[in-house]
Design a protein around this motif. Sequence first.
Motif, PDB file in Angstrom:
ATOM      1  N   ALA A 348      21.447 -30.834   1.980  1.00 29.98           N
ATOM      2  CA  ALA A 348      21.932 -30.103   1.028  1.00 29.98           C
ATOM      3  C   ALA A 348      23.632 -30.501   0.954  1.00 29.98           C
ATOM      4  CB  ALA A 348      22.187 -28.635   1.748  1.00 29.98           C
ATOM      5  N   PHE A 349      24.403 -30.375  -0.167  1.00 34.68           N
ATOM      6  CA  PHE A 349      25.532 -30.620  -0.417  1.00 34.68           C
ATOM      7  C   PHE A 349      26.212 -29.459   0.318  1.00 34.68           C
ATOM      8  CE2 PHE A 349      25.262 -33.167  -4.772  1.00 34.68           C
ATOM      9  CZ  PHE A 349      24.895 -34.243  -3.935  1.00 34.68           C
ATOM     10  N   HIS A 350      25.916 -28.291   0.232  1.00 31.23           N
ATOM     11  CA  HIS A 350      26.694 -27.115   0.768  1.00 31.23           C
ATOM     12  C   HIS A 350      26.687 -26.959   2.315  1.00 31.23           C
ATOM     13  CE1 HIS A 350      22.568 -25.706  -0.640  1.00 31.23           C
ATOM     14  NE2 HIS A 350      22.425 -25.106   0.294  1.00 31.23           N
ATOM     15  N   PHE A 351      25.621 -27.763   3.090  1.00 29.31           N
ATOM     16  CA  PHE A 351      25.635 -27.704   4.528  1.00 29.31           C
ATOM     17  C   PHE A 351      25.223 -28.568   5.094  1.00 29.31           C
ATOM     18  CE2 PHE A 351      23.877 -25.457   8.478  1.00 29.31           C
ATOM     19  CZ  PHE A 351      24.995 -24.482   8.479  1.00 29.31           C
ATOM     20  N   ASN A 352      25.710 -29.039   6.024  1.00 35.12           N
ATOM     21  CA  ASN A 352      25.469 -30.657   6.395  1.00 35.12           C
ATOM     22  C   ASN A 352      24.458 -30.219   7.619  1.00 35.12           C
ATOM     23  OD1 ASN A 352      25.583 -33.142   7.549  1.00 35.12           O
ATOM     24  ND2 ASN A 352      27.960 -33.173   7.895  1.00 35.12           N
ATOM     25  N   TRP A 353      23.027 -30.356   7.272  1.00 38.92           N
ATOM     26  CA  TRP A 353      22.047 -30.063   8.013  1.00 38.92           C
ATOM     27  C   TRP A 353      21.904 -31.159   9.163  1.00 38.92           C
ATOM     28  CZ3 TRP A 353      20.269 -25.269   8.915  1.00 38.92           C
ATOM     29  CH2 TRP A 353      20.327 -24.437   7.867  1.00 38.92           C
ATOM     30  N   LEU A 354      22.087 -32.353   8.560  1.00 38.76           N
ATOM     31  CA  LEU A 354      21.707 -33.643   9.389  1.00 38.76           C
ATOM     32  C   LEU A 354      22.581 -33.715  10.461  1.00 38.76           C
ATOM     33  CD1 LEU A 354      20.714 -35.957   6.709  1.00 38.76           C
ATOM     34  CD2 LEU A 354      19.212 -34.852   8.212  1.00 38.76           C
ATOM     35  N   LEU A 355      23.949 -33.225  10.590  1.00 37.88           N
ATOM     36  CA  LEU A 355      24.813 -33.434  11.584  1.00 37.88           C
ATOM     37  C   LEU A 355      24.288 -32.805  13.035  1.00 37.88           C
ATOM     38  CD1 LEU A 355      27.820 -34.371  12.027  1.00 37.88           C
ATOM     39  CD2 LEU A 355      28.657 -32.154  11.757  1.00 37.88           C
ATOM     40  N   LYS A 356      24.141 -33.780  13.948  1.00 38.85           N
ATOM     41  CA  LYS A 356      23.506 -33.302  15.162  1.00 38.85           C
ATOM     42  C   LYS A 356      24.653 -32.784  16.035  1.00 38.85           C
ATOM     43  CE  LYS A 356      21.241 -32.875  19.081  1.00 38.85           C
ATOM     44  NZ  LYS A 356      20.433 -31.804  18.882  1.00 38.85           N
TER      45      LYS A 356
ATOM     46  N   GLY B  15      22.131 -22.554 -11.857  1.00 36.75           N
ATOM     47  CA  GLY B  15      22.847 -21.252 -12.020  1.00 36.75           C
ATOM     48  C   GLY B  15      22.145 -20.302 -11.227  1.00 36.75           C
ATOM     49  N   SER B  16      21.097 -20.780 -10.145  1.00 34.57           N
ATOM     50  CA  SER B  16      20.773 -19.856  -9.209  1.00 34.57           C
ATOM     51  C   SER B  16      21.753 -19.862  -7.890  1.00 34.57           C
ATOM     52  CB  SER B  16      19.491 -19.801  -8.876  1.00 34.57           C
ATOM     53  OG  SER B  16      19.181 -19.252  -7.449  1.00 34.57           O
ATOM     54  N   LEU B  17      22.076 -18.586  -7.233  1.00 33.09           N
ATOM     55  CA  LEU B  17      22.845 -18.885  -6.150  1.00 33.09           C
ATOM     56  C   LEU B  17      22.242 -18.870  -4.889  1.00 33.09           C
ATOM     57  CD1 LEU B  17      25.339 -16.276  -7.294  1.00 33.09           C
ATOM     58  CD2 LEU B  17      25.781 -18.555  -7.123  1.00 33.09           C
ATOM     59  N   GLU B  18      20.665 -18.901  -5.127  1.00 37.71           N
ATOM     60  CA  GLU B  18      19.887 -18.722  -3.689  1.00 37.71           C
ATOM     61  C   GLU B  18      20.015 -20.111  -3.038  1.00 37.71           C
ATOM     62  OE1 GLU B  18      19.493 -15.921  -3.662  1.00 37.71           O
ATOM     63  OE2 GLU B  18      19.720 -15.280  -5.912  1.00 37.71           O
ATOM     64  N   THR B  19      20.168 -19.902  -1.403  1.00 37.91           N
ATOM     65  CA  THR B  19      20.132 -21.048  -0.551  1.00 37.91           C
ATOM     66  C   THR B  19      19.255 -20.632   0.152  1.00 37.91           C
ATOM     67  OG1 THR B  19      21.934 -20.288   0.492  1.00 37.91           O
ATOM     68  CG2 THR B  19      22.299 -21.901  -1.093  1.00 37.91           C
ATOM     69  N   LEU B  20      18.449 -21.733   0.933  1.00 38.17           N
ATOM     70  CA  LEU B  20      17.520 -21.424   2.196  1.00 38.17           C
ATOM     71  C   LEU B  20      17.984 -22.196   3.540  1.00 38.17           C
ATOM     72  CD1 LEU B  20      14.175 -21.440   0.417  1.00 38.17           C
ATOM     73  CD2 LEU B  20      15.802 -19.495   0.801  1.00 38.17           C
ATOM     74  N   SER B  21      17.655 -21.547   4.612  1.00 38.89           N
ATOM     75  CA  SER B  21      17.879 -22.524   5.546  1.00 38.89           C
ATOM     76  C   SER B  21      16.644 -23.222   5.988  1.00 38.89           C
ATOM     77  CB  SER B  21      18.182 -21.414   6.802  1.00 38.89           C
ATOM     78  OG  SER B  21      16.949 -20.794   7.193  1.00 38.89           O
ATOM     79  N   GLN B  22      17.052 -24.247   6.822  1.00 35.34           N
ATOM     80  CA  GLN B  22      15.668 -25.219   7.038  1.00 35.34           C
ATOM     81  C   GLN B  22      14.521 -24.368   7.586  1.00 35.34           C
ATOM     82  OE1 GLN B  22      17.375 -28.100   9.418  1.00 35.34           O
ATOM     83  NE2 GLN B  22      17.320 -29.518   7.678  1.00 35.34           N
ATOM     84  N   GLY B  77      20.519 -28.166  -3.519  1.00 35.46           N
ATOM     85  CA  GLY B  77      19.710 -26.844  -3.063  1.00 35.46           C
ATOM     86  C   GLY B  77      18.165 -26.869  -3.171  1.00 35.46           C
ATOM     87  N   VAL B  78      17.648 -25.784  -3.222  1.00 36.19           N
ATOM     88  CA  VAL B  78      16.108 -25.922  -3.253  1.00 36.19           C
ATOM     89  C   VAL B  78      15.588 -26.284  -4.516  1.00 36.19           C
ATOM     90  CG1 VAL B  78      14.173 -24.284  -2.948  1.00 36.19           C
ATOM     91  CG2 VAL B  78      16.071 -24.170  -1.407  1.00 36.19           C
ATOM     92  N   ARG B  79      14.473 -27.168  -4.393  1.00 39.83           N
ATOM     93  CA  ARG B  79      13.843 -27.423  -5.532  1.00 39.83           C
ATOM     94  C   ARG B  79      12.291 -27.072  -5.550  1.00 39.83           C
ATOM     95  NH1 ARG B  79      10.921 -31.844  -6.719  1.00 39.83           N
ATOM     96  NH2 ARG B  79      11.391 -32.951  -4.992  1.00 39.83           N
ATOM     97  N   LEU B  80      11.665 -26.513  -6.491  1.00 41.97           N
ATOM     98  CA  LEU B  80      10.499 -26.110  -6.621  1.00 41.97           C
ATOM     99  C   LEU B  80       9.457 -27.171  -7.316  1.00 41.97           C
ATOM    100  CD1 LEU B  80      10.920 -22.464  -7.495  1.00 41.97           C
ATOM    101  CD2 LEU B  80      10.705 -23.369  -5.102  1.00 41.97           C
ATOM    102  N   GLU B  81       8.295 -27.484  -6.562  1.00 45.89           N
ATOM    103  CA  GLU B  81       7.533 -28.352  -7.464  1.00 45.89           C
ATOM    104  C   GLU B  81       6.256 -27.607  -7.695  1.00 45.89           C
ATOM    105  OE1 GLU B  81       6.758 -31.916  -5.128  1.00 45.89           O
ATOM    106  OE2 GLU B  81       5.246 -32.564  -6.300  1.00 45.89           O
ATOM    107  N   LEU B  82       5.988 -27.563  -9.017  1.00 45.85           N
ATOM    108  CA  LEU B  82       4.876 -26.991  -9.491  1.00 45.85           C
ATOM    109  C   LEU B  82       3.672 -27.854  -9.860  1.00 45.85           C
ATOM    110  CD1 LEU B  82       6.752 -24.602 -11.742  1.00 45.85           C
ATOM    111  CD2 LEU B  82       6.139 -24.263  -9.340  1.00 45.85           C
ATOM    112  N   LEU B  83       2.280 -27.606  -9.501  1.00 46.80           N
ATOM    113  CA  LEU B  83       1.217 -28.327  -9.807  1.00 46.80           C
ATOM    114  C   LEU B  83       0.221 -27.203 -10.520  1.00 46.80           C
ATOM    115  CD1 LEU B  83       0.916 -30.280  -6.485  1.00 46.80           C
ATOM    116  CD2 LEU B  83       1.772 -30.997  -8.461  1.00 46.80           C
ATOM    117  N   ASN B  84      -0.073 -27.570 -11.599  1.00 45.13           N
ATOM    118  CA  ASN B  84      -1.187 -27.007 -12.595  1.00 45.13           C
ATOM    119  C   ASN B  84      -0.537 -25.646 -12.912  1.00 45.13           C
ATOM    120  OD1 ASN B  84      -3.236 -28.935 -12.262  1.00 45.13           O
ATOM    121  ND2 ASN B  84      -3.352 -28.321 -10.075  1.00 45.13           N
TER     122      ASN B  84
END
Lengths: 457, 457, 457, 457
Positions: A348-356, B15-22, B77-84
């Motif tokens: 993510a650009f907005h959070f440096n997850w990879l930094l240990k 345009g969405s503001l949603e972010t997710l943690s790992q 940010g988060v990306r969604l992959e849609l199938l069918n």
Amino acid sequence: MTQRHVINASVSPKGSLETLSQREVQQLSEAGSGSIYTLFRQCALAILNTGAHVDNAKTILEAYKDFEIRIHQQDRGVRLELLNAPADAFVDGEMIASTREMLFSALRDIVYTENELDSQRIDLSSSQGISDYVFHLLRNARTLRPGVEPKIVVCWGGHSINTEEYKYTKKVGHELGLRSLDICTGCGPGVMKGPMKGATIAHAKQRIHGGRYLGLTEPGIIAAEAPNPIVNELVILPDIEKRLEAFVRVGHGIIIFPGGAGTAEEFLYLLGILMHPSNQDLPFPVILTGPKSAAPYLDQLHAFVGATLGEAAQKHYQIIIDDPAEVARQMTQGLKEVKQFRRERNDAFHFNWLLKIDEGFQRPFDPTHANMASLGLSRDLPPHELAANLRRAFSGIVAGNVKDKGIRLIEEHGPYEIHGDPAIMEPLDRLLQAFVAQHRMKLPGGAAYVPCYRVVT
Amino acid sequence: MTQRHVINASVSPKGSLETLSQREVQQLSEAGSGSIYTLFRQCALAILNTGAHVDNAKTILEAYKDFEIRIHQQDRGVRLELLNAPADAFVDGEMIASTREMLFSALRDIVYTENELDSQRIDLSSSQGISDYVFHLLRNARTLRPGVEPKIVVCWGGHSINTEEYKYTKKVGHELGLRSLDICTGCGPGVMKGPMKGATIAHAKQRIHGGRYLGLTEPGIIAAEAPNPIVNELVILPDIEKRLEAFVRVGHGIIIFPGGAGTAEEFLYLLGILMHPSNQDLPFPVILTGPKSAAPYLDQLHAFVGATLGEAAQKHYQIIIDDPAEVARQMTQGLKEVKQFRRERNDAFHFNWLLKIDEGFQRPFDPTHANMASLGLSRDLPPHELAANLRRAFSGIVAGNVKDKGIRLIEEHGPYEIHGDPAIMEPLDRLLQAFVAQHRMKLPGGAAYVPCYRVVT
Amino acid sequence: MTQRHVINASVSPKGSLETLSQREVQQLSEAGSGSIYTLFRQCALAILNTGAHVDNAKTILEAYKDFEIRIHQQDRGVRLELLNAPADAFVDGEMIASTREMLFSALRDIVYTENELDSQRIDLSSSQGISDYVFHLLRNARTLRPGVEPKIVVCWGGHSINTEEYKYTKKVGHELGLRSLDICTGCGPGVMKGPMKGATIAHAKQRIHGGRYLGLTEPGIIAAEAPNPIVNELVILPDIEKRLEAFVRVGHGIIIFPGGAGTAEEFLYLLGILMHPSNQDLPFPVILTGPKSAAPYLDQLHAFVGATLGEAAQKHYQIIIDDPAEVARQMTQGLKEVKQFRRERNDAFHFNWLLKIDEGFQRPFDPTHANMASLGLSRDLPPHELAANLRRAFSGIVAGNVKDKGIRLIEEHGPYEIHGDPAIMEPLDRLLQAFVAQHRMKLPGGAAYVPCYRVVT
Amino acid sequence: MTQRHVINASVSPKGSLETLSQREVQQLSEAGSGSIYTLFRQCALAILNTGAHVDNAKTILEAYKDFEIRIHQQDRGVRLELLNAPADAFVDGEMIASTREMLFSALRDIVYTENELDSQRIDLSSSQGISDYVFHLLRNARTLRPGVEPKIVVCWGGHSINTEEYKYTKKVGHELGLRSLDICTGCGPGVMKGPMKGATIAHAKQRIHGGRYLGLTEPGIIAAEAPNPIVNELVILPDIEKRLEAFVRVGHGIIIFPGGAGTAEEFLYLLGILMHPSNQDLPFPVILTGPKSAAPYLDQLHAFVGATLGEAAQKHYQIIIDDPAEVARQMTQGLKEVKQFRRERNDAFHFNWLLKIDEGFQRPFDPTHANMASLGLSRDLPPHELAANLRRAFSGIVAGNVKDKGIRLIEEHGPYEIHGDPAIMEPLDRLLQAFVAQHRMKLPGGAAYVPCYRVVT
């Protein structure tokens, strides 16, 4: 603090998005030591005290003993009622908008932090759990903005610097701002303010609306280093370690200006992390810079790093003397590499997850006399662990200098004793003495600085 | 459903503001029955299915058995992959912006709901705890906006209505929009769409940017009543009772158009609450309205209320036939009283804290055959408790008509049996028969409606 | 017109940017025939009359003989005082925002047009001078936006169309809006409204704020075809020829729906220009379209073009029957070519400078009986000149049908006589008879249509 | 000027709204003395030269003799091609956004001014005509915004001031900005920049987006006093008298800081107007202010006014020494009266129509040696006429000091001679000598100041 203008006022959260549930309003109304009311009152006082030239949390808290803040639920949202509030935060009786915003930011963070801790999903016993916690706090504060390219430059350095150094930080901020970069600092005076001011003017020239001036603080430090009113995003993290983690995970590059013990703490924290083997290939631009007059200081810091952590540590930063435009150009270049790297690794650009970040850097350090006395400061340690312990030493000195709790401890038990290898102790002692000689320990104006520590070799 | 166009696509949250943690991304990737992946997939399918003229959740789920959705963490940010995925949500291969927004709203709500439930601060065993929970969900969805005057009008009514009724809801929406009011519905087709469409045109005429078209749904209903693309704020509450509470706490007034069992459920829920002695003085404008042709329907509903809950219940609403402007004028007038009341009582404009909702209305009702058979439908009960039980009866009928789980239960065990006082059972039977006769139970186009219930007198 | 609701009101230009000098306020206050006050009053009346289902300018003007409008200079800008204004433009006593905006747009255009004519820089005797004039008017109205890609789709067609055709225009507008295209029409009812309404809904779905609904009109036509309130940019050009030039210079592509004499005028104007040898290589997408029921109409129009202007003319457009999505796809494709072409030739996206418009199309045509009788309608003319004359014939018929001045001329002197080649006259006569038969000449509801012309072969 | 960095660049008007007709592009391409190309080139050079510390228009023009600017019509609007442009306006090769904006503002004003002069509607022979002309220029530049409350504070003072005075202007600007006021200056360095910088920081603190920093200049002055990049609205009026009229008609109050001949010119212009009998009751807040060190200067200016125009003149302003907050409070109070007055008299907030400006102040003054020698500087004149003549005297001195044409005249014919009453000449001589002694005549850094005038008593 002799002349103390106070004011009573009622503040509505115009423009703020924060809402509270009835239960949260009630929580905030329950006074008592250790309560979240006490925490909020203390942060609010610091925010209102924005103009004061004092960096002693204890002094400030005592000067406004009768300050009170009451929370009311109202038709248009939450309303704050202030009694005996410092008058500096008001213009002709009306609170400055940025101060008002920061009050509600503090409310937001304190309520959220408290509630989050109750949640079973937060596992503060694991490194990953702590990082998730920092992420949640920043997300709740709307700090994490997906879709924005890397451009947050963290500026670290002293709250107590001389005029020439202050002007230099403004110039660097101006050059960063001209290149559309945003500024993140510890949100107090000095280096925490100069780059934001310079960037504000530059953003105006570049017609950039929505430039970000992000201030990250924590309850212990905020009272001593009150947020400057340029800050347009304030986040109060729960402690110094969460705050440091927030800096390195949201910042895309870091500039280090002259400073004192707090700056040294931050610098060692950063080096310790960057030296971790897992972070070997991770690009992270770090620049030490200052005006010509600060060259000796920067040289000494550089030498201290060499003497304690070795040459490998010195490769993680570059030093640029008296060239604000070059600083900005190098940073811009470094950010390009960060962007490229994150894109390739899908980070993510907005959070440096990879930094240990090793747990040693994440666990809160409590600067008691016993803990300070037993830091393992030896060259036998792997460099990133030595860095962790040196970081703790400086953290303790900051507490003894400006934090309410630390000052009380020193008053009671005398100065901390710091023990260790002579090969470490001697450069450390020289560095600390230089800080004292250069008035970097405390804001000028008070009595002569009395060290809160003793280096024992 | 014979012709099934599908598409594969990758969607970024522009345009969405949603972010997710790992950790959250990982949670969402773990498939399995009862997992949050399953829940999200089901809601996503419903959202993508926006254009379809089917209201049978089971049919839809089975038609797209091979639909998959994968969540990736990425630089922006988060990306969604849609199938069918159903092709209707795309224009020339690109997803319609409102659909994309709703997918990320669903993501936000499902992740938050899940995590919130883990939190110790949520006490679902108390009425206050449930209300706090609803508040948190709405706050997290950014539905609660402090500082805005009361202007959210909830429109309830059928998803299956005739053309004349649909046009009438557009006209009412238009008149509401001309008066700067916002619309909140259950976010499906029919009455849930018409008022939003009318208001969109009216807001354009009044140069109102940021008009709100709020859709409140829940996982069981969304598949059958897919959100219409005018909705610009979608919130997925965890169950039908939370959704109903959300309606009456964020809505400032309610308009009820013709509808079927779902509308009856909502109406009885509302009457039961308004009849609670604690809510006696609380202003809450409720208007029943429809075109001239719907007058007999509205009369019958009115009579049913009179026969079961009595005259007192009838005082909580007014009926206006075929006069959209008058509906809007009366609502505007009612909202003024709401505003005045909240100001005087210091209640939030954005959340109706003062409204008392009995736990009987908050507890989820599980429409098993046993539960449906043992509802206490007797005139001996206090009216607001009878209303609660009647609400449950209609809730079960909705489940048996359109919800996946309900349909499967009926397939297995045959129709529900509903017992009770003849004084209640007879008007109930008449009302239900009228719904069937008027095609209000299901969207037309399928086979003749087979009741999922039997009224036993 | 029997029931005439009127209202007195005072309107401030909230949100409008228009300011007037004292001299301009004074100019607008001087009544008298031919004065700019008279012109403004007439346009204002038309704008206020937006809801009326009448297309006879004379009738409207006479129905509101006592309507007055007064201009005041005030602290916050210009204020308009209205006496005996049509009540339809008001909601609960307050003027609809779009109507208010349009009043101030009319003010702006009328004042500017008047003053511009006094300027020596405008040379209306040359083709280039006329184009510059049109450019200045549009620039002053803020219609020309540099930096925006070609996406203005002009929709032409009748103000009097049947319900099926109207719904079809909404669907086409919806498909255009889903593809982010903007709509420009003559700003009245029927085809001038449908595509805007459809696009409004589609823009809402695509979360497009600032979609443009551009209405171009002129003082003679506005009273008969009052601007619909979706229009969010209204420009009043000084006469029919400037308006036509504005259409083809700001529009990037054109869709022609079924219509009557006015649509035929526009279509012939366009063909005449596109057939000019200088415009040979210039891409300009033109699509004729309608629902299935309109196929015979479109066929007849197509045949008329073939019979009069020849096959070459037919190559400038394509016909698409009953396929809104395909219309939008073809238009999108055509706009790509327009963009490519302008980029290569360095022509502005916002104004089609390279389009050659012969002076014959720019000079105002005064439809007196003498002028109408002496049109050279012969196949001996070069096709683009014949197109110019046919255009004039239809222009005169429009005047005789709906414009105040034209109606009075016909009342006095009887129908126009149109002479010419039988090879032209016969298809012309057939086309006009079809317009009459299909009720395309006038809005329904009045008496049977009495032709204002006679085709003499 | 020894080191001259130049750059070639191509600039598109991103974000600018300006469009040009083909004829206007052509006009701008026709070089030649007196052409509008020459005028535009000169203004553009000044704008690009923004960082330079030189105030000699002739020097600048000669330093960049090979500077060229070409205008191209392009797909996205007008494009400017720059050859040998000063490098200061660029950051890493890209033009600073504010500079780019100002280039297109200059283009807009120069084209409009030229065309407007051709118009018959402009009657420059009458006082009303001149005011209308100024109104049209400002309206075209979008400076006049209806509906906004009076809050434009004009700050006058020297471009050449010392550091303490400069810092003071920043503080005053900061206090004005904290009170939401906007700043208007002559748009150069020194006093023209300080208040804007202070207000920028204050507006950031108050979260005010869209704060206005209005710069009014004219072609003769712009080269010497290049617009500072904080200016976000630049207007180039055609001459010094139109510029002065623009200041007093768009400004709602005026603050006068220390300055030299230019400031004296502005101050006398203002006093001459305010002393006109017609303006007797018109509120117009005027404040003279400076830091403690500037007190003698302000006293001398005050004494000069008393000695020449009398006590009545002194009543039109107040003097505040070293109290920025008090300056801002008094101005806020004065603006309230302005608002009240305009509301009562129905005068526009955005243009001070009611202010009477005598033709003597409106007519351009050409500072030839003959005109300078024959100024009537006698106490026999009515005070407002004497003020007009004194204004002309200072205007001539400014031209001789910094303007290209004036400098050339002095080079050719030697210093101007100024004659008059000893009662006027003596205080005038003293004031001018003080200006010289205090380095207020020219930017420091050049050779010692050689007066361009001789006071003859």
